[in-house]
Design a protein around this motif. Structure first.
Motif, short mmCIF file in Angstrom:
data_model
loop_
_atom_site.label_atom_id
_atom_site.label_comp_id
_atom_site.label_asym_id
_atom_site.label_seq_id
_atom_site.Cartn_x
_atom_site.Cartn_y
_atom_site.Cartn_z
N ALA A 161 -0.19 -1.86 -20.41
CA ALA A 161 -1.63 -2.08 -20.22
C ALA A 161 -1.92 -2.49 -18.79
O ALA A 161 -2.91 -2.06 -18.20
N SER A 162 -1.05 -3.33 -18.22
CA SER A 162 -1.31 -3.78 -16.86
C SER A 162 -1.05 -2.67 -15.85
O SER A 162 -1.66 -2.61 -14.79
N VAL A 216 5.14 1.54 -5.64
CA VAL A 216 5.63 1.29 -4.28
C VAL A 216 5.67 -0.20 -4.05
O VAL A 216 4.88 -0.95 -4.62
N LEU A 217 6.56 -0.65 -3.24
CA LEU A 217 6.71 -2.09 -3.01
C LEU A 217 5.56 -2.67 -2.21
O LEU A 217 5.37 -3.88 -2.18
N SER A 218 4.79 -1.87 -1.57
CA SER A 218 3.65 -2.40 -0.83
C SER A 218 2.47 -2.69 -1.76
O SER A 218 1.53 -3.39 -1.39
N VAL A 232 4.55 -5.27 -7.62
CA VAL A 232 5.54 -6.33 -7.37
C VAL A 232 5.36 -7.47 -8.36
O VAL A 232 6.33 -7.99 -8.92
N VAL A 233 4.12 -7.85 -8.63
CA VAL A 233 3.85 -8.92 -9.60
C VAL A 233 4.28 -8.49 -10.99
O VAL A 233 4.88 -9.27 -11.74
N LEU A 234 4.03 -7.23 -11.34
CA LEU A 234 4.43 -6.72 -12.64
C LEU A 234 5.95 -6.74 -12.78
O LEU A 234 6.48 -7.17 -13.81
#
Length: 187
Positions: A11-12, A27-29, A34-36
């Motif tokens: 969902a996120s 992508v890491l940017s 990144v939070v997920l």
């Protein structure tokens, strides 16, 4: 629990502004990505080290300890109630014994008063020929003697009662009542 985590992750991922804008999400940017990933790793570490199970075990242990404390408190309360009932029963027994002692002291005082009165009557009959001043003096001395004996008997009985768990205030009140009763019966 794992299905809930995957559903939350899906969902996120699908509801991010980056996908709506057409940018690549993976992508890491992209901070959302990144939070997920960090969140999924955190949930995975928690599941790997069995933190939820340990927390539940700690809570169960705590609940068992509280139940044990409650059971001990309940037992102590029951023991206290038993002791209270025992002390109340003993207090009633002591009060009954005190009442018997006081009643016996009253009966003894009355018997002594009757005997003394009989002695005075016989003395008055024998000394009827003597002067009126001597008779009045003998009666006053006999009455004083009877009062003193009654007081001594009442005091002795009260002393026994007082020595058996009576407070000083109760003892004084009982002595005064005994003296008043004896005085009232003598007059």
């Amino acid at each position: 629990m794992t299905r809930a985590i995957l559903t939350l992750t899906a969902a996120s991922v699908t509801a991010t502004p980056a996908l709506a804008a057409g940018d690549s999400f993976f992508v890491l940017s992209n901070t959302d990505f990144v939070v997920l990933v960090a969140f999924v790793l955190f949930i995975g570490v928690l599941a790997f080290f069995q933190v939820p199970e340990r927390l539940m075990g700690m809570l169960d242990t705590r609940a068992a300890g509280i139940k044990k404390d409650l059971d001990e408190a309940r037992e102590l309360r029951e023991e206290a109630q038993t002791l209270l009932a025992s002390y109340e029963r003993k207090q009633k027994e002591v009060q009954a014994q005190a009442d018997r002692i006081v009643a016996k002291a009253k009966a003894d005082a009355e018997a002594n008063a009757r005997a003394a009165k009989d002695d005075i009557d016989r003395s008055v009959e024998r000394r009827i020929q003597a002067a009126e001043d001597q008779i009045a003096s003998a009666e006053a001395a006999a009455i004083r003697d009877i009062r003193n004996r009654a007081i001594d008997v009442a005091v002795a009985a009260a002393r026994d009662v007082v020595s058996k768990e009576m407070t000083a205030q109760k003892a004084n009140a009982m002595i005064e009542d005994s003296i008043k009763t004896v005085e009232a019966k003598l007059h």
